[in-house]
Design a protein around this motif. Structure first.
Motif: not given
Length: 134
Positions: A93-112
Motif C-alpha cells: 500500500p502506498a503512503l497516504r501522501d506523495s511527498g516527504v513531510f519531514f525531509p530532515e530532522v535536526a535535534i539540538t541538545f546541551a552537553v557537559v
C-alpha cells in the motif's frame, strides 16, 4: 597494582533510528554532527556517518573540549524515498501522501564534559520523537 585513568574532558555521541511505521531499524540514513561552545557561538561541522543495518550510528567523532551544544541532522528524505520505491516494487500500500513531510530532522541538545549521549530517533512518515538514551 591498579591503574587509574583520568576522565576524558570530551563528550561522545551515538544515535539510532527506529522506523516506528514498520517497527524496524532505519538503515542508511545520513547523519551530520555539529557542535558549538556556547549559545551564541557558530556551529562547527564535525563530521557524519550513516545508520547501519541495525539503525545505529556508533562512529561519530568525539566532541571538542569546550562543547556545550550539539546538533544531529538526520537526512530522512532519502530514506523515505527509497522506502517508498521499495514498497511500490512490492505492491505494498502506498503512503497516504506523495511527498516527504519531514525531509530532515535536526535535534539540538546541551552537553557537559566527559559524558556519553545516546540520542535515539523514533521516526515515521508523519512524526518523530527523541529522548536521551543510555
Amino acid at each position: 597494582m591498579s591503574t587509574q585513568t583520568a576522565a576524558s574532558p570530551h563528550s561522545t555521541v551515538s544515535t539510532h533510528i527506529l522506523d516506528t511505521s514498520i517497527g524496524r531499524p532505519a538503515e542508511g540514513v545520513a547523519i551530520a554532527l555539529s557542535a558549538r561552545s556556547g549559545p551564541d557561538a557558530q556551529w562547527a561541522p564535525l563530521g557524519g556517518s550513516a545508520t547501519d543495518a541495525d539503525g545505529r550510528c556508533k562512529d561519530l567523532p568525539a566532541l571538542p573540549e569546550g562543547t556545550t551544544h550539539v546538533r544531529l541532522d538526520f537526512e530522512t528524505e532519502t530514506y523515505f524515498v527509497k522506502k517508498k520505491q521499495a514498497e511500490a516494487q512490492q505492491d505494498a500500500p502506498a503512503l497516504r501522501d506523495s511527498g516527504v513531510f519531514f525531509p530532515e530532522v535536526a535535534i539540538t541538545f546541551a552537553v557537559v564534559p566527559g559524558e556519553h549521549y545516546h540520542v535515539p530517533l523514533l521516526l515515521n512518515p508523519f512524526g518523530y520523537s527523541v529522548y536521551r538514551g543510555s
